[in-house]
Design a protein around this motif. Structure first.
Motif, short mmCIF file in Angstrom:
data_model
loop_
_atom_site.label_atom_id
_atom_site.label_comp_id
_atom_site.label_asym_id
_atom_site.label_seq_id
_atom_site.Cartn_x
_atom_site.Cartn_y
_atom_site.Cartn_z
N PRO A 111 -6.10 11.51 3.69
CA PRO A 111 -6.47 11.55 2.27
C PRO A 111 -6.89 10.18 1.76
O PRO A 111 -6.43 9.15 2.26
CB PRO A 111 -5.19 12.03 1.59
N PHE A 112 -7.75 10.20 0.78
CA PHE A 112 -8.29 8.97 0.16
C PHE A 112 -8.30 9.24 -1.34
O PHE A 112 -9.08 10.03 -1.83
CB PHE A 112 -9.72 8.72 0.68
N ASP A 117 -16.31 9.19 6.23
CA ASP A 117 -15.00 8.79 6.74
C ASP A 117 -14.89 7.29 7.00
O ASP A 117 -13.98 6.84 7.68
CB ASP A 117 -14.65 9.57 8.00
N TYR A 118 -15.81 6.51 6.43
CA TYR A 118 -15.79 5.04 6.63
C TYR A 118 -15.75 4.70 8.13
O TYR A 118 -14.91 3.93 8.59
CB TYR A 118 -14.60 4.41 5.91
N ALA A 133 -14.43 -0.70 5.96
CA ALA A 133 -13.08 -0.28 5.56
C ALA A 133 -12.07 -0.45 6.68
O ALA A 133 -12.43 -0.50 7.87
CB ALA A 133 -13.09 1.17 5.09
N ALA A 134 -10.80 -0.53 6.31
CA ALA A 134 -9.70 -0.60 7.28
C ALA A 134 -8.42 -0.14 6.61
O ALA A 134 -8.27 -0.23 5.39
CB ALA A 134 -9.53 -2.03 7.81
N LYS A 135 -7.50 0.38 7.44
CA LYS A 135 -6.15 0.62 6.94
C LYS A 135 -5.47 -0.74 6.85
O LYS A 135 -5.35 -1.46 7.85
CB LYS A 135 -5.37 1.52 7.90
N SER A 136 -4.99 -1.10 5.69
CA SER A 136 -4.40 -2.43 5.52
C SER A 136 -2.89 -2.43 5.69
O SER A 136 -2.31 -3.46 6.05
CB SER A 136 -4.75 -2.99 4.13
N TYR A 149 -5.53 1.32 2.00
CA TYR A 149 -6.86 0.99 2.52
C TYR A 149 -7.45 -0.19 1.77
O TYR A 149 -7.17 -0.40 0.58
CB TYR A 149 -7.82 2.17 2.36
N GLU A 150 -8.31 -0.91 2.47
CA GLU A 150 -9.14 -1.93 1.84
C GLU A 150 -10.58 -1.73 2.29
O GLU A 150 -10.84 -1.59 3.49
CB GLU A 150 -8.67 -3.34 2.21
#
Length: 481
Positions: free
Chosen positions: A175-176, A154-155, A213-216, A205-206
């Motif tokens: 979701p990814f 899950d990063y 990782a992060a939600k961008s 995401y990035e």
């Protein structure tokens, strides 16, 4: 029709897992072809005695082909998801799938929102980790040496749903997508997920080169559209096609229909094209209805124009059509996708489309150095201009500059995704090889083909020790594990 029945009979559930099995080779492998091909896809079309109703439901199985010193060693292993392990231990189906409800009708499926993570769509290597991807949930980390499943990934919590209580109840994990894109200059992996909940969201995401990782960015959506792929240009633009193909959440939640059967298609609506600049500016364009599973490539032309090549479908394949397809029947009305150029003018908010090839196709690949940049060549599985359904018997090399197509007929056999592998220090964009699986319908066996990328001439093939479904997506790495 008989061909389809033979095909799906021969690609029945894979029962055996191999480790470093030496393949028998016909022809001669190019000495410079050194590295490893990894692929992901269905290991079966049924589980615990229940026939899956959709191609996307099969349990994920990673295959590994190690090319070294003129030899190929083959390994395969199912992804041990939590759901896969629990069902095997119980000896029965415990989870709903994307296109298959549990046996027993609506009451057995009502409010069961923990769907099976099939981990079956693609595989990537980034940040020192190998991940099996499935767009409806978390990736699974895979040991690239043994193919053993390390576990859900899950990063470090980035993919844990933290929006609202209702959102968490509907889906505690975000979701990814199975089609992340690497920005070559920065080493950043970009991806997205379409998150259903109290509000519908397109989550971007990035993932940095070190795996952080992060939600961008989070973009509101009117509906939970079925969005499978996207485009990343080397200028950092991200392009999404939000088609009027959406889930009826009430039907899915109630258990009356599987998620894919709940999908509604509204041909009266436009397809929205969302363009996100590197500075997060969002542009919204509209075009006539279309559905696109996969894009071949996309690139910027100046400041306000983007060119995208993708595969247009006139309609979304219905759940019933997919079910009958898996039973060995195919409708002539289920036309294969056509390779189409989309020219986006951001200043005028216009989208112009034109056909790139008269040969229908899917599962495209371009040279890795051309991803997000102006490219000339696209390789894909293909049919002839006379093909009237989704069963494709060949491989094509499309010259997008000249709009010409080179076609290699493999009929009656059935090909899988072609993956382009460049030669060391390539002299041209098409200087390399194509690696692809092929189901031989005469010998009822699966083979790995090695073709010259420029001419599509076969130089070698290797017979697998068992028949396997052709799968979905894979990757080539210039290294051994």
């Amino acid at each position: 029709m008989e061909l389809l029945k033979t095909y799906f009979s021969a690609t029945r559930k894979v029962e055996t897992e191999y480790q470093n099995h030496k393949l028998s080779i016909q022809g001669e492998l190019p000495p410079a072809l050194q590295g490893t091909l990894f692929r992901n896809g269905n290991g079966c079309f049924e589980h615990q005695g229940v026939q899956y109703h959709h191609l996307f439901d099969g349990d994920g199985m990673i295959t590994k082909f190690e090319f070294k010193d003129g030899k190929i060693r083959y390994s395969n292993r199912y992804v041990r998801t939590k759901e896969f392990v629990e069902e095997n231990e119980a000896g029965k189906m415990l989870y709903r799938s994307f296109g298959t409800n549990l046996p027993g009708g609506p009451l057995k499926n009502m409010l069961k929102m923990r769907f099976k993570n099939a981990a079956n769509t693609s595989v990537i290597w980034h940040g020192g980790k190998m991940l099996a991807l499935w767009e409806g949930g978390l990736p699974h980390e895979i040991d690239p040496v043994t193919l053993e499943t390390v576990g859900r990934y899950d990063y470090e919590g980035v993919l844990i749903n933290d929006f609202s209580a209702i959102d968490k109840w509907i889906n505690p994990e975000l979701p990814f997508s199975a089609h992340p894109k690497l920005h070559e200059a920065t080493g950043v992996l970009h991806n997205f997920g379409t998150a259903a909940g109290a509000k519908q969201r397109l989550v971007l995401y990035e993932v940095q080169a070190d795996g952080t990782a992060a939600k961008s960015q989070i973009i509101p959506m009117e509906e939970v559209t079925f969005t499978h792929d996207f485009v990343l240009t080397q200028n950092g633009r991200k392009i999404f096609f939000l088609t009027p193909v959406s889930f009826d959440l009430l039907q899915a939640f109630s258990g009356l229909q599987s998620p894919v059967a709940s999908i509604r298609v509204d041909h009266s609506k436009k397809t929205k094209v969302i363009v996100v600049d590197a500075d997060q500016t969002v542009h919204e364009l509209e075009m006539d209805f279309c559905f696109v599973f996969h894009f071949a490539n996309g690139y910027d032309v100046g400041e306000d124009k983007v060119v995208i090549d993708g595969y247009i479908m006139e309609d979304f394949p219905s759940a019933e059509a997919m079910k009958t397809f898996l039973e060995g029947e195919v409708g002539e009305e289920d036309a294969a996708p056509m390779l189409t150029r989309f020219e986006l003018d951001l200043s005028r908010k216009q989208v112009k489309t034109s056909n790139l090839s008269p040969y229908p196709g899917e599962l495209p690949n371009v040279a890795p150095t051309k991803e997000g940049r102006l490219n000339r060549y696209i390789w894909n599985i293909a049919g002839t201009p006379e093909t009237t359904n989704m069963v494709l018997h060949g491989v094509a090399k499309v010259d997008a500059h000249e709009r010409q197509t080179m076609y290699k007929d493999l009929k009656p056999h059935l090909p899988g995704e072609p993956i382009f592998v460049p030669r060391p220090n390539p002299k041209a964009e098409d200087d390399g090889w194509i690696l692809m699986l092929l189901f031989d319908t005469i010998e009822a066996e699966t083979r790995l083909l090695v073709l010259e990328a420029d001419t599509l001439e076969e130089v070698a093939s290797a017979k697998l020790p068992h028949n396997i479904p052709l799968g979905f997506h894979g990757m080539w790495l210039d290294q051994h594990f």
